[in-house]
Design an enzyme around this catalytic site. Structure first.
Site, PDB file in Angstrom:
ATOM      1  CG  ASP A  99      12.927  16.465  31.966  1.00 20.42           C
ATOM      2  OD1 ASP A  99      13.803  15.674  32.383  1.00 20.42           O
ATOM      3  OD2 ASP A  99      12.059  16.120  31.159  1.00 20.42           O
ATOM      4  CG  ASN A 132       2.387  14.328  25.201  1.00 16.65           C
ATOM      5  OD1 ASN A 132       3.605  14.168  25.155  1.00 16.65           O
ATOM      6  ND2 ASN A 132       1.803  15.073  26.117  1.00 16.65           N
ATOM      7  CG  HIS A 173       6.576  15.002  26.666  1.00 13.29           C
ATOM      8  ND1 HIS A 173       5.614  14.677  27.587  1.00 13.29           N
ATOM      9  CD2 HIS A 173       7.621  14.196  26.949  1.00 13.29           C
ATOM     10  CE1 HIS A 173       6.063  13.730  28.381  1.00 13.29           C
ATOM     11  NE2 HIS A 173       7.287  13.413  28.013  1.00 13.29           N
ATOM     12  CD  GLU A 175       3.426  17.458  28.753  1.00  7.76           C
ATOM     13  OE1 GLU A 175       3.534  16.807  27.702  1.00  7.76           O
ATOM     14  OE2 GLU A 175       3.149  16.937  29.843  1.00  7.76           O
TER      15      GLU A 175
HETATM   16  C1  GLP Z   1       9.344  11.690  30.708  1.00  6.34           C
HETATM   17  C2  GLP Z   1      10.571  12.579  30.516  1.00  6.34           C
HETATM   18  C3  GLP Z   1      10.986  12.642  29.081  1.00  6.34           C
HETATM   19  C4  GLP Z   1      11.034  11.243  28.499  1.00  6.34           C
HETATM   20  C5  GLP Z   1       9.654  10.667  28.506  1.00  6.34           C
HETATM   21  C6  GLP Z   1       9.527   9.310  27.848  1.00  6.34           C
HETATM   22  O1  GLP Z   1       8.146  12.374  30.605  1.00  6.34           O
HETATM   23  N1  GLP Z   1      10.380  13.909  30.979  1.00  6.34           N
HETATM   24  O2  GLP Z   1      12.239  13.301  28.979  1.00  6.34           O
HETATM   25  O3  GLP Z   1      11.555  11.275  27.205  1.00  6.34           O
HETATM   26  O4  GLP Z   1       9.267  10.572  29.862  1.00  6.34           O
HETATM   27  O5  GLP Z   1       9.921   8.337  28.740  1.00  6.34           O
HETATM   28  P1  GLP Z   1       9.942   6.787  28.447  1.00  6.34           P
HETATM   29  O6  GLP Z   1      11.251   6.526  27.802  1.00  6.34           O
HETATM   30  O7  GLP Z   1       9.853   6.167  29.813  1.00  6.34           O
HETATM   31  O8  GLP Z   1       8.784   6.461  27.590  1.00  6.34           O
END
Ligand code: GLP
Length: 245
Positions: A67, A136, A138, A143
């Protein structure tokens, strides 16, 4: 689905890096799907270390990131292209022309998303997709919704994601409101999937996503249906799953 509670956060990173390394070792021209977020930083550090030690080479590897924020150009220090350069691409022997991140700076969502799907297909599909887990549920930026989105698309980020990711920006107003993300179908089409999750703030969602009902309200729950999925969590993220794993 294989569910592993690592001995520590470092052990989670090392185990995940070893799996990626052995994948690349077995197929040096494989296609890796990569993820951003705080969680994979440790495993990228392990891969950089392994590459420097000559244990692994990315010379023939192709990558596709999950992404990118819509509206950030690649030089922005919160863009995912910048993140990947900082934590992996600039420190390993990868050919940067073979690294792909959705084109966040291009506002033409239809063109960006269609081109991304075509590029993945032209590369022969993704062999191993690395994933983190949003608070959440995702994955990528898919989402919670009423249905599972199939292909790469533009999403409106939820308030909770904007809030969670605001820690990395100067202010919450600077967090982009939209992103381009692979769809759930794109992710599920990967031949293998590797999920890493850390921290007690994720314990509840880890239990829901990997041991609860499969529902688009918890996008990661679909991974329970993936034929070759491995989830590696640190002890804090796995604390509610000890009797279930
Ligand atoms: C972002 C990314 C996700 C990632 C998520 C969790 O929203 N788009 O791909 O998995 O954060 O990130 P973290 O590892 O910082 O909790």
């Amino acid at each position: 689905m294989e569910f592993i509670i690592a001995e520590s956060t470092e052990d989670m990173s090392r185990q995940a890096a070893d799996r990626i390394a052995s994948y690349v070792d077995a197929d040096p021209s494989c296609v890796l799907g990569l993820a951003t977020g705080t969680t994979p930083i440790g495993l990228y550090a392990c891969l950089v270390e392994d590459c420097a030690a000559g244990k692994i080479s990315f010379a023939d590897v192709t990558t596709f990131n999950l992404d990118e924020y819509r509206g950030l150009d690649p030089e922005h220090d919160q863009s995912y292209r910048y993140f990947m350069k900082k934590h992996l691409f600039d420190h390993v022997d990868i050919d940067q022309a073979r690294t792909h991140v959705p084109e966040g700076a291009n506002p033409d969502a239809d063109a960006v998303c269609a081109a991304y799907e075509e590029a993945i297909e032209a590369a022969g599909g993704i062999d191993l997709q690395l994933l983190g887990l949003g608070p959440n549920g995702h994955i990528g930026f898919n989402e919670p919704e009423d249905t599972f989105p199939a292909t790469t698309h533009c999403v409106d980020l939820t308030e909770s994601t904007i809030q969670a990711n605001s820690r990395l920006f100067d202010s919450i107003d600077d967090v982009p409101r939209q992103a381009y993300t692979m769809g759930i179908g794109t992710i599920m089409a990967a031949r293998s999937v590797l999920v890493v999750v850390e921290g007690s703030h994720k314990a509840e969602i880890v239990k829901k996503a990997f041991f609860g009902p499969v529902t688009p309200q918890v996008p990661a729950s679909i991974l329970q249906f993936h034929p070759n999925a491995t989830v590696i969590v640190d002890p804090a993220a796995g604390e509610l799953c000890r009797d279930l794993a």
